[in-house]
Motif scaffolding. Sequence first.
Motif, PDB file in Angstrom:
ATOM      1  N   ARG A   1       0.825  -1.071   0.100  1.00  0.00           N
ATOM      2  CA  ARG A   1       0.104   0.086   0.109  1.00  0.00           C
ATOM      3  C   ARG A   1       0.788   1.213   0.055  1.00  0.00           C
ATOM      4  N   ARG A   2       1.984   1.183   0.735  1.00  0.00           N
ATOM      5  CA  ARG A   2       2.764   2.381   0.881  1.00  0.00           C
ATOM      6  C   ARG A   2       3.597   2.577  -0.525  1.00  0.00           C
ATOM      7  N   ALA A   3       3.842   1.610  -1.196  1.00  0.00           N
ATOM      8  CA  ALA A   3       4.438   1.807  -2.317  1.00  0.00           C
ATOM      9  C   ALA A   3       3.630   2.225  -3.548  1.00  0.00           C
ATOM     10  N   ALA A   4       2.250   1.790  -3.519  1.00  0.00           N
ATOM     11  CA  ALA A   4       1.350   2.347  -4.307  1.00  0.00           C
ATOM     12  C   ALA A   4       1.021   3.611  -3.874  1.00  0.00           C
ATOM     13  N   SER A   5       1.038   4.086  -2.799  1.00  0.00           N
ATOM     14  CA  SER A   5       0.536   5.445  -2.331  1.00  0.00           C
ATOM     15  C   SER A   5       1.816   6.452  -3.063  1.00  0.00           C
ATOM     16  N   GLU A   6       2.794   6.151  -2.741  1.00  0.00           N
ATOM     17  CA  GLU A   6       4.142   6.789  -3.286  1.00  0.00           C
ATOM     18  C   GLU A   6       3.933   6.901  -4.985  1.00  0.00           C
ATOM     19  N   ASP A   7       3.566   5.853  -5.334  1.00  0.00           N
ATOM     20  CA  ASP A   7       3.531   5.837  -6.829  1.00  0.00           C
ATOM     21  C   ASP A   7       2.539   7.066  -7.380  1.00  0.00           C
ATOM     22  N   LEU A   8       1.411   6.909  -6.570  1.00  0.00           N
ATOM     23  CA  LEU A   8       0.320   7.892  -6.984  1.00  0.00           C
ATOM     24  C   LEU A   8       0.657   9.201  -6.759  1.00  0.00           C
ATOM     25  N   ARG A   9       1.302   9.440  -5.567  1.00  0.00           N
ATOM     26  CA  ARG A   9       1.848  10.763  -5.323  1.00  0.00           C
ATOM     27  C   ARG A   9       2.901  11.406  -6.311  1.00  0.00           C
ATOM     28  N   ASP A  10       3.740  10.506  -6.924  1.00  0.00           N
ATOM     29  CA  ASP A  10       4.537  10.714  -7.973  1.00  0.00           C
ATOM     30  C   ASP A  10       3.854  11.126  -9.226  1.00  0.00           C
ATOM     31  N   ALA A  11       2.842  10.158  -9.503  1.00  0.00           N
ATOM     32  CA  ALA A  11       1.793  10.389 -10.873  1.00  0.00           C
ATOM     33  C   ALA A  11       1.201  11.728 -10.436  1.00  0.00           C
ATOM     34  N   MET A  12       0.885  12.045  -9.396  1.00  0.00           N
ATOM     35  CA  MET A  12       0.043  13.402  -9.174  1.00  0.00           C
ATOM     36  C   MET A  12       1.134  14.618  -9.437  1.00  0.00           C
ATOM     37  N   ALA A  13       2.196  14.327  -8.782  1.00  0.00           N
ATOM     38  CA  ALA A  13       3.542  15.416  -9.121  1.00  0.00           C
ATOM     39  C   ALA A  13       4.118  15.434 -10.324  1.00  0.00           C
ATOM     40  N   ASN A  14       4.113  14.436 -11.163  1.00  0.00           N
ATOM     41  CA  ASN A  14       5.009  14.392 -12.444  1.00  0.00           C
ATOM     42  C   ASN A  14       4.331  13.692 -13.531  1.00  0.00           C
ATOM     43  N   GLY A  15       3.252  13.183 -13.506  1.00  0.00           N
ATOM     44  CA  GLY A  15       2.578  12.489 -14.622  1.00  0.00           C
ATOM     45  C   GLY A  15       1.424  13.195 -15.215  1.00  0.00           C
ATOM     46  N   GLY A  16       1.046  12.831 -16.589  1.00  0.00           N
ATOM     47  CA  GLY A  16       0.075  13.137 -17.333  1.00  0.00           C
ATOM     48  C   GLY A  16      -1.147  12.461 -17.019  1.00  0.00           C
ATOM     49  N   ALA A  17      -2.238  12.440 -17.766  1.00  0.00           N
ATOM     50  CA  ALA A  17      -3.634  12.032 -17.523  1.00  0.00           C
ATOM     51  C   ALA A  17      -3.332  10.224 -17.433  1.00  0.00           C
ATOM     52  N   GLY A  18      -2.827   9.791 -18.722  1.00  0.00           N
ATOM     53  CA  GLY A  18      -2.521   8.493 -18.834  1.00  0.00           C
ATOM     54  C   GLY A  18      -1.711   7.623 -17.529  1.00  0.00           C
ATOM     55  N   VAL A  19      -0.704   8.404 -17.216  1.00  0.00           N
ATOM     56  CA  VAL A  19       0.215   7.942 -15.869  1.00  0.00           C
ATOM     57  C   VAL A  19      -0.818   8.023 -14.517  1.00  0.00           C
ATOM     58  N   LEU A  20      -1.278   9.314 -14.554  1.00  0.00           N
ATOM     59  CA  LEU A  20      -2.268   9.311 -13.384  1.00  0.00           C
ATOM     60  C   LEU A  20      -3.264   8.412 -13.203  1.00  0.00           C
ATOM     61  N   ARG A  21      -3.975   8.266 -14.368  1.00  0.00           N
ATOM     62  CA  ARG A  21      -5.131   6.945 -14.406  1.00  0.00           C
ATOM     63  C   ARG A  21      -4.547   5.615 -13.908  1.00  0.00           C
ATOM     64  N   LEU A  22      -3.366   5.244 -14.538  1.00  0.00           N
ATOM     65  CA  LEU A  22      -2.801   3.724 -14.106  1.00  0.00           C
ATOM     66  C   LEU A  22      -2.340   3.755 -12.781  1.00  0.00           C
TER      67      LEU A  22
END
Length: 177
Positions: A27-48
Motif C-alpha cells: 500500500r505504501r509503495a502504491a501510495s508513493e507511486d500515486l503521489r509521484d504520478a500526481m506530481a509528475n505524470g500526465g493523465a495516462g500515468v495518473l489514471r494507471l
Amino acid sequence: AIIRAESRGLSATELQPARDALALAIRRAASEDLRDAMANGGAGVLRLAIDAAVAKHVDHTELEEARAMLADFLRATALEALALAIALRDIAALREAIATAADVGLQGEEVGDAQRALEEELGREAARTKLEQACLARHVEGLEAAIAEGAALGLQTELRMPRELLADLRLAARLDA
C-alpha cells in the motif's frame, strides 16, 4: 519469505504479522507511486496509478485527491481542445472536442462557442455543396440563390468561380434573347 515459512509448517496465525507487514509495504509503495504520478505524470500515468492504488487498497482520501486532479486535468485538456477546434474551424475537430468535453462534464457556456462554431461550419459546408450543385445545374436563379446564401455565411474565395459562371450564363441568356 512467507511462502517458505508456510512450507516449513508455520501456522496462519504465526504468519499473519508478516502478511500484514507485506500488505502495508505494498500500500505504501502504491501510495508513493500515486503521489509521484500526481506530481509528475500526465493523465495516462495518473489514471494507471489510480487503478493500481485502488487494487492495492490505498487510502480513500489519497484516491479522491488523485481522482479530482485527474478530472481537473481532463477538463483543462478538453477546454484546450475546444479552443483549438474553434480556431481551426474544422468540423471533425469541433465534433470530437465537443464530445470529449461532454465526457468530462463540461457544459453550457464552456462548450457553447464550439457548438456555435460547429453550426456555422456545417452551414458553410451546406452552402458550398449548394454552390457546387448550382454550378453543375447551370441554372441562373439557383446559382443566384446559392451565391447569396454563401455570401451571407461569409464565403468569399468559394464565390469567385460561381460569380464568373453566373455572369457567363447571364451573358449567354442575353445573346440568346
